[in-house]
Design an enzyme around this catalytic site. Structure first.
Site, PDB file in Angstrom:
ATOM      1  N   ASP A   1      13.447  -7.533   0.510  1.00  0.00           N
ATOM      2  CA  ASP A   1      14.572  -6.612   1.249  1.00  0.00           C
ATOM      3  C   ASP A   1      15.186  -7.215   2.281  1.00  0.00           C
ATOM      4  OD1 ASP A   1      13.890  -3.756   0.074  1.00  0.00           O
ATOM      5  OD2 ASP A   1      11.612  -4.540   0.608  1.00  0.00           O
TER       6      ASP A   1
ATOM      7  N   ASP B   1       4.407   1.825   2.170  1.00  0.00           N
ATOM      8  CA  ASP B   1       5.124   1.151   3.403  1.00  0.00           C
ATOM      9  C   ASP B   1       4.090   0.878   4.620  1.00  0.00           C
ATOM     10  OD1 ASP B   1       7.593   1.634   2.113  1.00  0.00           O
ATOM     11  OD2 ASP B   1       8.322   3.272   3.574  1.00  0.00           O
TER      12      ASP B   1
ATOM     13  N   LEU C   1       2.812   1.373  -8.622  1.00  0.00           N
ATOM     14  CA  LEU C   1       1.973   1.128  -7.663  1.00  0.00           C
ATOM     15  C   LEU C   1       1.151  -0.083  -7.968  1.00  0.00           C
ATOM     16  CD1 LEU C   1       0.609   4.893  -8.168  1.00  0.00           C
ATOM     17  CD2 LEU C   1       1.791   3.976  -6.262  1.00  0.00           C
TER      18      LEU C   1
ATOM     19  N   LYS D   1      18.499   0.700  -8.560  1.00  0.00           N
ATOM     20  CA  LYS D   1      17.369   1.521  -8.726  1.00  0.00           C
ATOM     21  C   LYS D   1      17.433   2.846  -8.849  1.00  0.00           C
ATOM     22  CE  LYS D   1      13.932  -0.889  -6.576  1.00  0.00           C
ATOM     23  NZ  LYS D   1      12.703  -1.299  -5.985  1.00  0.00           N
TER      24      LYS D   1
ATOM     25  N   GLU E   1       9.867  -2.523 -12.973  1.00  0.00           N
ATOM     26  CA  GLU E   1       8.916  -2.573 -11.947  1.00  0.00           C
ATOM     27  C   GLU E   1       7.634  -1.984 -12.458  1.00  0.00           C
ATOM     28  OE1 GLU E   1      10.378  -1.718  -8.240  1.00  0.00           O
ATOM     29  OE2 GLU E   1      12.006  -3.269  -8.222  1.00  0.00           O
ATOM     30  N   ASN E   2       6.600  -2.148 -11.505  1.00  0.00           N
ATOM     31  CA  ASN E   2       5.492  -1.250 -11.714  1.00  0.00           C
ATOM     32  C   ASN E   2       5.518  -0.289 -10.384  1.00  0.00           C
ATOM     33  OD1 ASN E   2       4.985  -3.979 -10.635  1.00  0.00           O
ATOM     34  ND2 ASN E   2       3.044  -3.099  -9.848  1.00  0.00           N
TER      35      ASN E   2
ATOM     36  N   THR F   1      11.296   1.971 -13.092  1.00  0.00           N
ATOM     37  CA  THR F   1       9.905   1.730 -12.540  1.00  0.00           C
ATOM     38  C   THR F   1       9.043   2.566 -13.370  1.00  0.00           C
ATOM     39  OG1 THR F   1       8.459   2.013 -10.562  1.00  0.00           O
ATOM     40  CG2 THR F   1      10.020   3.581 -10.985  1.00  0.00           C
TER      41      THR F   1
ATOM     42  N   GLU G   1      16.595   3.716  -3.988  1.00  0.00           N
ATOM     43  CA  GLU G   1      16.664   4.339  -5.084  1.00  0.00           C
ATOM     44  C   GLU G   1      17.740   5.171  -4.967  1.00  0.00           C
ATOM     45  OE1 GLU G   1      12.196   4.158  -6.551  1.00  0.00           O
ATOM     46  OE2 GLU G   1      12.763   5.875  -5.207  1.00  0.00           O
TER      47      GLU G   1
END
Ligand SMILES: *[C@@H]1O[C@H](CO)[C@@H](O)[C@H](O)[C@H]1NC(C)=O
Ligand SMILES: *[C@@H]1O[C@H](CO)[C@@H](O)[C@H](O)[C@H]1NC(C)=O
Length: 436
Positions: free
Chosen positions: A56, A104, A384, A296, A381-382, A343, A187
Site C-alpha cells: 500500500d 487492520d 482472510l 479491486k 486474493e484470499n 477476493t 475497493e
C-alpha cells in the site's frame, strides 16, 4: 515517461504468486520500517518461488506534509530492496484510511490537511454518522481541498509516484502493476459495513446521506419524472438487520423490487461506477496505454444466495437474483484496460454459517464468468489469512476454474507464514500455482 512494460507477463503459463506486505511497511514519517527485517524475508520469499510483493502506498503518508509535498522515499527504498532479491512490486495507490477494517492492525488517516477541510466531505449514513475512511464521491469534482478536487488530487498523486519511480530508471522494471484504490479498503464500494457499527452478517447501510449525494439523488429522481422520490429508502433497517427484518430488503415483496427501489438502486450503483471511471480514466492517462492497472471489487458473499442480495446492494453493487451488479463495473474496467482484482478465493460455502445465505463459491464463479465474457484480466486474493491445505486447494481450483487467473496475491506476510509447516505448505502451493 519511461514506464515501458511487458504485457507478456500476463499471458505466460504459470500463475505468479505475490505476497501482500504488512500495513506498516512504511512508517508514518515516510521511512521504510527497519524493524520488519524485510531483507531476510525477501530472501526467503524469493527462495520459495514467490514472484513479487504488494504494498500500500498510503496517501496519508506520502502526502502528509501538505498539498503536493510528496515523500515516496520509503517506497523507493522498498522497491529497491525488492529488486535486489529479484521480486517485483504491485503498488497500491491507497487513497483510503488504514484502520477500522478486518485485519487492520495500524491507523493511517488521510492527510491531516485533507481531513481538516471539514464539512460534508465524507460518506454519511441515515443516522448522520460520517465515515472518515474515504472521501465521498459527492465531492469528486469539488475544488474544496486547497483549490483541488479529489479527482485532481488522485491524479497528481499518481503522476508524482510515476515520475518518482521513472526518475530511478532501475526501478521501472520492478514496478509491475499499479492498483488504483477506489474506496474503503481500496475497493470500489461504499463503506456500508463499518466494523465499529456492523457485524457479520448484517445487511449494512446505504451511505448517500451527505448533502451533495442527497442533491444528486433528488435531481436524478426529478429528471426521471419523480420529484416525489425525495430521498433514500427509510425502511432499509440498520447495519445489523437481516434482510427479512426490513421492508426494503425482504426477499418477498421487498421495496428493492418496486419502481422506486429499482430507481434508487440504479442511481446508487451508477454513481459508484461513475466514480470508478473518473479515477481510472486519470490513472490510464498517467500510466500510459499499456501499463498494467488493476482495481479491486469487494467480495460480499453474505446473502449472496438470497433473492435480494441485501449486503451487496448497500455496498453499491446492484446485484439481485434478476440482474448482475458486477457486469457494469467490469465493462467500465474494460474501457480503461483495467484488470479486476477479486477476493474470496480461499472460501468455501460450507465454511460459512448456514443462516447467512453465503455464496462465495457462486460469487467467485459469477465474476470469473463475467470477466471472461467482457474480456478483462482477472487477478485474485484470499480474503482472510489461512495457512491450511484446504484453503490452498480451493484457491488452486478457483485459479483455473473458468478462466486462468493472471496472478494471485496472498494476504499476508507474517511471521506465522514464514515458519515451519506453514511455510512448507505455502511453498507447495506456490509451486502448484506455477504449474497450472
Ligand atoms: C424537475 O424537473 C422539471 C421537469 O423536467 C424541471 O423543469 C425542473 O427544473 C426540475 N427541478 C429540479 C429541482 O431539478
Ligand atoms: C502456523 O499458523 C498458525 C495459524 O496462524 C499458527 O497458530 C502457528 O503457530 C503457525 N505455525 C508456526 C510454526 O509458526
Amino acid at each position: 515517461m519511461v514506464l515501458v512494460f511487458l504485457a507478456l507477463v500476463l499471458i505466460s503459463g504459470a500463475v505468479h504468486v505475490n505476497v501482500m506486505l504488512p500495513l506498516n511497511t512504511v512508517n508514518l514519517d515516510g521511512s521504510l520500517n527497519k524493524n520488519l527485517n524485510l531483507g531476510d524475508k525477501f530472501q526467503q520469499l524469493h527462495e520459495g518461488g514467490v514472484h513479487g510483493v504488494m504494498v500500500d502506498v498510503w496517501w496519508g503518508i506520502a502526502e502528509r506534509e501538505g498539498p503536493k509535498q510528496y515523500d515516496f522515499h520509503g517506497y523507493l527504498d522498498l522497491m529497491s530492496l525488492a529488486s535486489q532479491y529479484g521480486l517485483k512490486v504491485q503498488a497500491v495507490m491507497s487513497f483510503h484510511r488504514c484502520g477500522g477494517n478486518v485485519g487492520d492492525d495500524c491507523n493511517i488517516p488521510l492527510p491531516g490537511w485533507v481531513v481538516r477541510t471539514g464539512g460534508e466531505i465524507w460518506y454519511k449514513d441515515r443516522e448522520g454518522h460520517q465515515d472518515q475512511e474515504y472521501l465521498s464521491l459527492g465531492v469528486d469534482n469539488e475544488a474544496l481541498f486547497v483549490g483541488r478536487t479529489p479527482i485532481q488530487m488522485y491524479r497528481d498523486f499518481m503522476q508524482a509516484f510515476r515520475d518518482t519511480v521513472s526518475a530511478r530508471g532501475y526501478l521501472v522494471s520492478t514496478l509491475e502493476e499499479v492498483q488504483v484504490g477506489l474506496g474503503p479498503c481500496g475497493e470500489l464500494r461504499y463503506p456500508s459495513y463499518q466494523l465499529d457499527r456492523w457485524s457479520f452478517p448484517g445487511v449494512g447501510e446505504f451511505q448517500c446521506y451527505d448533502a451533495r449525494m442527497l442533491r444528486m439523488m433528488a435531481a436524478a429522481a426529478n429528471a426521471s419524472g419523480h420529484p416525489d422520490w425525495t430521498g433514500p429508502p427509510g425502511d432499509a433497517g440498520t447495519y445489523n438487520s437481516r434482510p427479512d427484518d426490513t421492508n426494503f430488503f425482504r426477499n418477498n415483496g421487498g421495496g428493492w423490487n418496486t419502481e422506486y427501489g429499482r430507481f434508487f438502486l440504479g442511481w446508487y450503483s451508477q454513481a459508484l461506477v461513475d466514480h470508478g471511471r473518473n479515477v481510472l480514466k486519470q490513472a490510464r492517462t498517467v500510466f500510459g496505454g499499456a501499463f498494467p492497472i488493476a482495481a479491486k471489487v469487494a467480495g460480499i458473499h453474505w446473502w449472496f444466495l438470497s433473492t435480494s442480495h441485501a449486503a451487496e446492494l448497500t455496498a453499491g453493487y446492484y446485484e439481485t437474483r434478476m440482474r448482475s451488479g458486477y457486469k457494469p463495473i467490469l465493462q467500465m474496467f474494460k474501457e480503461y484496460g483495467v484488470i479486476l482484482d477479486f477476493t474470496c478465493f480461499e472460501m468455501a460455502d460450507q465454511e460459512q454459517p448456514s443462516s447467512a445465505d453465503c455464496g462465495p463459491f457462486e460469487l467467485v464463479g459469477q465474476t470469473l464468468d463475467e470477466a471472461r465474457a467482457v474480456g478483462i484480466g482477472y487477478a485474485s486474493e484470499n480474503a482472510l489469512p489461512r495457512y491450511d491445505d484446504t484453503a490452498y486447494s480451493t484457491i488452486l481450483y478457483n485459479a483455473r476454474r473458468i478462466l486462468k487467473i493472471s496472478g494471485f496475491t496472498y494476504l499476508r506476510l507474517t511471521a506465522d507464514l514464514l515458519s515451519g509447516a506453514n511455510w512448507s505448505r505455502f511453498r507447495g502451493f506456490v509451486s502448484k500455482m506455477a504449474a497450472l
